[in-house]
Write a protein that holds these residues in place. Structure first.
Motif, PDB file in Angstrom:
ATOM      1  N   ILE A 196       0.813  -1.220   0.000  1.00  0.00           N
ATOM      2  CA  ILE A 196       0.000   0.000   0.000  1.00  0.00           C
ATOM      3  C   ILE A 196       0.848   1.273   0.000  1.00  0.00           C
ATOM      4  O   ILE A 196       0.567   2.197  -0.780  1.00  0.00           O
ATOM      5  N   PRO A 197       1.916   1.397   0.825  1.00  0.00           N
ATOM      6  CA  PRO A 197       2.770   2.588   0.699  1.00  0.00           C
ATOM      7  C   PRO A 197       3.386   2.728  -0.688  1.00  0.00           C
ATOM      8  O   PRO A 197       3.541   3.848  -1.196  1.00  0.00           O
ATOM      9  N   GLN A 198       3.740   1.598  -1.317  1.00  0.00           N
ATOM     10  CA  GLN A 198       4.273   1.643  -2.681  1.00  0.00           C
ATOM     11  C   GLN A 198       3.228   2.191  -3.646  1.00  0.00           C
ATOM     12  O   GLN A 198       3.549   2.961  -4.559  1.00  0.00           O
ATOM     13  N   PHE A 199       1.964   1.784  -3.439  1.00  0.00           N
ATOM     14  CA  PHE A 199       0.874   2.246  -4.298  1.00  0.00           C
ATOM     15  C   PHE A 199       0.699   3.758  -4.186  1.00  0.00           C
ATOM     16  O   PHE A 199       0.489   4.453  -5.182  1.00  0.00           O
ATOM     17  N   TRP A 200       0.799   4.288  -2.970  1.00  0.00           N
ATOM     18  CA  TRP A 200       0.734   5.737  -2.788  1.00  0.00           C
ATOM     19  C   TRP A 200       1.882   6.424  -3.520  1.00  0.00           C
ATOM     20  O   TRP A 200       1.693   7.454  -4.185  1.00  0.00           O
ATOM     21  N   ASP A 201       3.084   5.877  -3.401  1.00  0.00           N
ATOM     22  CA  ASP A 201       4.245   6.459  -4.096  1.00  0.00           C
ATOM     23  C   ASP A 201       4.016   6.486  -5.599  1.00  0.00           C
ATOM     24  O   ASP A 201       4.327   7.476  -6.281  1.00  0.00           O
ATOM     25  N   GLU A 202       3.460   5.387  -6.121  1.00  0.00           N
ATOM     26  CA  GLU A 202       3.193   5.296  -7.563  1.00  0.00           C
ATOM     27  C   GLU A 202       2.162   6.335  -8.004  1.00  0.00           C
ATOM     28  O   GLU A 202       2.340   7.010  -9.029  1.00  0.00           O
TER      29      GLU A 202
END
Length: 286
Positions: A158-164
């Protein structure tokens, strides 16, 4: 204290049934809560899902049996709920790094996932402000992904998704559709038994708004317990989540409904010590 005893009883029940089919409805009944609420409480308190815990405990016990008994691998596999030696061997290798047959060798190293226990921890020295908000169903425009909760993958993905979404302009674009300048991070379609959920990054929008290629969904009407988080992300809001499940739920007459839950992020410096955002959880009285 009553809540602690109920959770302990549920753990005892699971441990006594490791070689039998385990149904989440039966486990939750021991704790006198709904299946969804039990699974959500369990995963937030322990860091593993109920299914993951049972799987790891069974593989721990299976390894011990292989090491000290002469039971066939097939018999051990069937005893701990695997339909075939192949599926058992795959899970066993992932857990222990070796084949089931190799577990019989003298001196071989095995991994043990210990039985969990809940201990009484005196908290509540710091007040926890919240409010109950009745909110009608609302439309969300944004972008979603499917993610597994197995082995805590959702906490990484989920944090990766926000970064993306921040990097590709999605978050800047969807805010233009919003009724207010607030981003939502929503956990929807939470299937605790399949260890999957849908995660949305979006905004609350008018139902008639053209999403211009973005996805839309509807969050159903609910009564929400709303908690304020103040401080730098992600630590501050993670602390709020922890307190909700460790202190607030056990100390109140509320239970999670099983519906979507979300975090609400106003604009601002999320690394600032005075940044304020919110956690919204759908609740009902027991």
């Amino acid at each position: 204290m009553e809540w602690l005893i109920r959770m302990k009883n549920a753990l005892d029940y699971m441990e006594s049934k490791m070689t039998e089919p385990l149904r989440i409805e039966e486990i939750a009944a021991v704790a006198y809560v709904s299946p969804f609420h039990f699974q959500r409480m369990f995963s937030m308190l322990t860091g593993v899902t109920v299914a993951d815990y049972i799987r790891k405990r069974r593989l721990t016990l299976a390894a011990q049996e292989l090491a000290v008994s002469k039971l066939r691998v097939l018999d051990v596999a069937l005893k701990y709920g695997y339909d075939s030696p192949e599926s058992f061997a795959k899970a066993f290798r992932k857990a222990h790094g070796i084949t089931p047959s190799a577990a019989r060798e003298s001196g071989v190293q095995l991994k043990a996932f210990p039985r969990l226990s809940f201990q009484l921890s005196l908290k509540g020295d710091q007040e926890m402000d919240y409010k109950i908000v009745n909110k009608e169903a609302f439309t969300v425009i944004g972008k979603s992904m499917e993610v597994t909760t197995k082995d805590g993958e959702n906490f990484r993905r989920i944090p990766q998704f926000w970064d993306e979404c921040n990097a590709d302009g999605t978050s800047d674009k969807v805010i233009e559709f919003g009724l207010r300048e607030e981003w939502l991070g929503i956990c929807m379609d939470m299937n605790m038994e399949k260890e999957m959920l849908s995660y949305w990054i979006g905004v609350e929008a008018d139902a008639s708004t053209d999403p211009q290629g973005y996805e839309t969904t509807v969050v159903p009407a609910a009564s929400w317990a709303v908690f304020k988080s103040e401080g730098a992300l992600p630590h501050a809001i993670q602390n709020v989540w922890q307190r909700i499940f460790q202190e607030w739920f056990p100390g109140t007459g509320y239970e999670h409904t099983g519906g979507p839950e979300f975090e609400l992020y106003p604009p601002g410096d999320t690394s600032a010590e005075d940044y304020v955002c919110e956690v919204w959880i759908p609740v009902m009285k027991k």
